[in-house]
Write an enzyme that holds these catalytic residues in place. Structure first.
Site, PDB file in Angstrom:
ATOM      1  N   ASP A  36       0.820  -1.213   0.000  1.00 36.15           N
ATOM      2  CA  ASP A  36       0.000   0.000   0.000  1.00 36.15           C
ATOM      3  C   ASP A  36       0.858   1.268   0.000  1.00 36.15           C
ATOM      4  OD1 ASP A  36      -2.171  -1.591  -0.091  1.00 36.15           O
ATOM      5  OD2 ASP A  36      -3.073  -0.974   1.800  1.00 36.15           O
ATOM      6  N   ASP A 274     -10.001  36.876 -34.109  1.00 30.08           N
ATOM      7  CA  ASP A 274      -9.397  35.557 -34.302  1.00 30.08           C
ATOM      8  C   ASP A 274     -10.270  34.477 -33.667  1.00 30.08           C
ATOM      9  OD1 ASP A 274      -6.655  34.205 -35.155  1.00 30.08           O
ATOM     10  OD2 ASP A 274      -7.293  33.285 -33.278  1.00 30.08           O
ATOM     11  N   GLY A 409      -7.199  30.423 -35.255  1.00 30.71           N
ATOM     12  CA  GLY A 409      -8.240  30.958 -36.127  1.00 30.71           C
ATOM     13  C   GLY A 409      -7.732  31.318 -37.501  1.00 30.71           C
ATOM     14  N   LEU A 410      -6.740  32.182 -37.559  1.00 29.63           N
ATOM     15  CA  LEU A 410      -6.241  32.648 -38.844  1.00 29.63           C
ATOM     16  C   LEU A 410      -5.650  31.476 -39.626  1.00 29.63           C
ATOM     17  CD1 LEU A 410      -5.935  35.164 -40.509  1.00 29.63           C
ATOM     18  CD2 LEU A 410      -3.716  35.566 -39.467  1.00 29.63           C
TER      19      LEU A 410
END
Lengths: 509, 430
Positions: A36, A274, A409-410
């Site tokens: 353990d 964007d 985005g672009l």
């Protein structure tokens, strides 16, 4: 009996370890067999802690079972007290020790140690890690905190941060800063960094801030009853939730909201052009309920994603999660079965997964980008830099983290424009990710011959296959699956260019 | 090229006193072996009958979750299974049915006992018999215990292999059985070496596929490649096989001694032996020498972990010029370790078992140049300024035989080279 391959939560004594390891001057004596101790590595390796968790394991063996395991516990407790000189000790049993019923609490009491010894009762065969942390912290507060005079200045306690928590270190600093801006002192942060003697001063605060319901709700409820401290319910993850949180703090403290929003960039980053490309991206959200709920609100309201799936692995918070999902027109997925989550993601084909490290692996296999929003997490989710989820800086961090796995985005625009240029290899993937093109998308088995199609499978005609390859890589996988589903639904056996565009129109939003 | 350290004049560490300790042990339980055993036997499934802790251990030890549906899993006992054992058996049958329906590729199913299943005395041997009848002959159901109350780390593999011995087909033929799970690439190297020596037929336990299981009988000669396989060796002896005693194939010296013992058994002449081993021996010595510059003269302290400690200490002291301060092992098998102890120069403390706090006190007092320990202790010791080597890499990485000797040495050299390489602008370390 339930077959499990991967688990979201460990056993409850690991939750107790998260509390003990977060604190200072506290020791945990755990009645447990050899093996353990593996749990130590969660803290030293995954979280890179430079100290061993303050846990002594009794390490009983098979040959002890016939004789006396109780003396092993007493010896371990006395040795731990003598060696570590803690201010307080928590005692408990792991799953196997629970079966041999040695009663660590009773044994500890009989030793009469000169410090508080707090027994834990954590049913290993019913509950899990978060319960263990919540109950342990509750037990410690109940044992050590007493009503006392409030501080002169308005003050509060920040409750819930533990060891191995997702960004707890940085959340605490961020929220403490927000409160300081309002003129509210932090009386106690616990469990993270607190000593038992600090917990004894808990009652001096005017109210409590519940940072993580999963690990602090029982303590907050107890303090409300026993110490007369109200507590905040809003979790300040996201711009809107942080503003709501500050309003709630203002109500509890009687002070006006004073917030330095000059640091908050998420709203403008999300509004700038964007980000237009983020609109309606389909996201699947899964994690602990608190982080999943917060993520759903940010995804829909602050980033403009479409939430297509929402779920959590901890049943304790199923009710608010189901309500939030229903409000989004979804059915919440409440399960701790990893395979169920994978099946849901495979069926929904989201464009982004917000999940735990388990969903990151699912995403890798399915070729879907993923950002991590919740425990359980791995070593890479304990960054060296400050990286909170809460507060204004947390909102900024979240924007960056979630957008990063996507094509910018672009760039998405340019990929669409140039995808037919022979010099352009769109399979290279997002330009900021190095060579990370997911195999499933980059190599979409274009040559699978029709002869191999089994009964009930649809085949792609050559010109449709060629047309599909003109689709940008980051949506090609989805286009393929959507078209196949569309064809199958309509009993179309061979996909032509026509079918491809009919499907596109069908799924258009 | 480095010279081997001279052989100890006397019996080496053969009669060295052993420090036996008992207390908190910072080691894995035998379930951990599943992480490499399931890779070795791709047609097998390992079903742990245990608790959430067992599942969490396997997940944490395996590190990352590479497989959607790995060939191991945990049947987690719930409250109702504890209440009535009859129900637990019915539940187990149901889970196994479901599993085998979903995974028709499975040929061997291991029911693996855990601490809780042992404590409630869930009879997995009976369950395995019952399920074998039900799912045989295409699926063979076996059982062993990987529980922490009975097995330490690598003893799980020992228990697993021992469980396969009674089912091995009998033979009267003379054959060599190589025992111990090796990575495929290393196993192939070993088979090629033995083939060059003209030794055969050679079979391995565990075999990659169920149908290739080795045969055993009175003319079987067994060569262990791992030092922790005492129970398996005893089980094979009960089947009439003879187990060779020799150093283990770590480093150039160990590999040569291991091969030589088998070659002597098969009457291989010196010229053939030299022809087969000279080139790889030279290669191994050269590769080890590259790490020796870093390791020579450095001191090392082994905390108990895998039972590989004594053979590795022999390799590091004799081939790499290191000095051993303490060699801790979870269990010292006097018979199997005799050849290793004879090669070790007197000096190091040899300890068996563990009281981790007392042992760490000795580490701090000795301040070794390198401490071999488990993952739970590595960063805390590094933070105290002590260089460490994670012991688990020694069982997860290919380290046996000639062509891995250099890699094995590098595993120990890398932490030291790294410490020498990084700088943060001040003399003080972080």
């Amino acid at each position: 009996m339930k077959l499990t391959v991967w688990t979201y939560e460990g056993p409850p004594h690991v939750g107790a370890m998260r509390v003990a390891t977060a604190m200072k001057g506290l020791h945990y004596v755990l009645h447990a067999p050899q093996g353990d101790t593996y749990a130590d590595l969660l803290f030293t390796m995954i979280e890179r802690r430079d100290h061993r968790p303050p846990v002594s394991y009794t390490t009983f063996q098979a040959r002890d079972l016939g004789a006396d395991t109780a003396h092993l516990f007493r010896d371990a407790l006395q040795a731990a007290h003598a060696r570590f000189q803690p201010e307080a000790i928590i005692v408990g049993a792991s799953c196997t020790a629970e079966l041999i019923q040695d009663d660590p609490g009773g044994l500890a009491e009989s030793l009469g140690l000169p410090i508080p010894v707090i027994p834990l009762d954590l049913p290993s065969y019913q509950r899990k890690e978060n319960f263990g942390a919540d109950e342990t912290f509750h037990a410690i507060c109940r044992a050590l905190a007493r009503p006392m005079a409030r501080t002169d200045r308005p003050s509060c306690n920040l409750l819930g941060p533990t060891a191995l928590g997702f960004r707890h270190r940085d959340d605490v600093a961020e929220v403490a800063g927000l409160l300081e801006d309002m003129g509210i002192a932090v009386n106690l942060i616990a469990p993270l960094g607190a000593r038992p003697s600090d917990i004894a001063r808990m009652g001096a605060a005017h109210f409590n801030v519940m940072l993580y319901p999963e690990t602090a709700e029982s303590a907050c409820r107890w303090a409300e009853r026993a110490l007369g401290q109200p507590y905040t319910r809003t979790i300040p993850i996201g711009a809107g939730a942080t503003r709501d949180f500050l309003a709630e703090v203002a109500r509890l403290s009687g002070l006006p909201v004073r917030a330095d929003e000059s640091r908050l960039r998420l709203p403008w980053w999300s509004s700038s052009v964007d980000s237009t490309y983020l609109t309606g991206k389909r996201v699947f959200i899964f994690g602990d309920a608190t982080h999943a709920l917060a993520a759903a609100r940010i995804a829909r309201d602050e980033i403009g994603f479409e939430v297509v799936g929402l779920g959590a692995y901890n049943r304790e918070y199923a009710r608010p999660l189901r309500a939030a999902a229903a409000a989004m027109g979804l059915e919440a997925l409440v399960t701790d079965d990893y395979l169920e989550v994978e099946a849901a993601i495979a069926a929904l084909q989201p464009e982004l997964i917000l999940g735990t490290q388990m969903e990151r692996h699912i995403g890798k296999r399915l070729g879907i980008p993923c950002a991590v929003i919740s425990a359980p997490v791995h070593v890479q989710d304990f960054p060296a830099r400050t990286s909170p989820q809460m507060g204004f800086e947390g909102a900024n961090v979240i924007f960056d983290t979630w957008v990063h796995p996507l094509v910018m985005g672009l760039e998405e625009h340019l990929l669409t424009m140039f995808r037919e240029d022979f010099e352009f290899a769109d399979a290279a993937g997002p330009s900021h990710h190095g060579a990370l093109a997911p195999e499933t998308v980059a190599a979409p088995a274009p040559s699978a011959p029709a002869a191999q199609a089994g009964p009930g499978t649809v085949i792609w005609l050559d010109e449709a296959e060629t047309e599909l390859r003109k689709v940008p890589f980051f949506v090609r996988g989805k286009a393929r699956r959507n078209t196949e589903a569309f064809a199958a639904e309509r009993g179309v056996a061979a996909i032509s260019v026509e079918t491809l565009y009919e499907a596109k129109a069908h799924y258009a939003r | 090229m480095t010279e081997l350290a001279p052989l100890p004049a006397g019996p080496g560490c053969t009669d060295a006193p052993v420090l036996r300790e008992r207390g908190q042990r910072e080691v894995f339980c035998g379930l951990t072996g599943i992480v490499w055993l399931h890779r070795k036997m791709p047609d097998s499934f390992f079903l742990v009958v245990g608790s959430r802790t067992c599942a969490h251990l396997l997940q944490s030890a395996a590190g990352v979750m590479i497989f959607a549906q790995p060939r191991f899993g945990t049947a987690i006992l719930e409250e109702k299974d504890l209440a009535g054992l009859a129900d637990a058996h019915a539940e187990l049958d149901r889970e196994v049915d479901r599993l085998l329906t979903r995974r028709p590729d499975i040929r061997r199913l291991f029911l693996v006992g855990s601490c809780p299943s042992e404590v409630i005395k869930l009879d997995l041997a009976r369950a395995a018999e019952r399920l074998s009848v039900q799912h045989g002959p295409q699926v063979e159901v076996l059982n062993y215990s990987g529980s922490g109350i009975e097995t330490t780390f690598t003893e799980g593999e020992d228990a697993c292999l021992a469980a396969m011995v009674p089912g091995l087909a009998p033979t009267e033929a003379r054959n060599l059985m190589v025992v111990g799970a090796l990575p495929d690439v290393v196993e192939d190297q070993m088979l090629a070496l033995l083939a060059r020596l003209g030794i055969g037929p050679v079979q391995v336990l565990p075999s990659r596929r169920a149908e290739a299981a080795p045969e055993v009988g009175p003319n079987t000669v067994v060569a262990l490649v791992q030092p922790f396989l005492g129970t398996t060796a005893a089980a094979l002896e009960r089947r009439g096989a003879r187990v060779l005693q020799m150093p283990f194939p770590f480093g150039e010296e160990g590999t040569t001694a291991w091969l030589a013992a088998i070659a002597a058994e098969w009457g291989v002449d010196a010229a053939t032996f030299a022809a087969a081993t000279d080139a790889p021996r030279a290669r191994a010595r050269k590769a080890v020498a590259a790490a020796t510059a870093t390791l020579a003269g450095k001191s090392i302290f082994f905390l108990p972990d895998s039972q590989l400690e004594l053979p590795l200490a022999r390799f590091l002291t004799r081939e790499c010029g290191m000095t051993a301060i303490e060699i801790g092992t979870p269990y010292l098998h006097a018979g199997l370790m005799a050849p290793e102890l004879a090669l070790l120069s007197p000096g190091p403390t040899i300890s068996e078992g563990q009281d981790v706090e007392l042992q760490l006190d000795r580490v701090r007092a000795a301040r070794p140049d390198l401490t071999v320990c488990g993952l739970g202790l590595a960063n805390p010791l590094e933070a105290e300024g002590l260089a460490t080597k994670w012991a688990i890499e020694l069982v997860f990485t290919p380290v046996h035989f000639y062509d891995q000797a250099g890699d094995l040495a590098q595993l120990f050299a890398r932490p030291l080279r790294r410490r020498a390489a990084v700088r943060f602008g001040t003399e003080a370390r972080p």
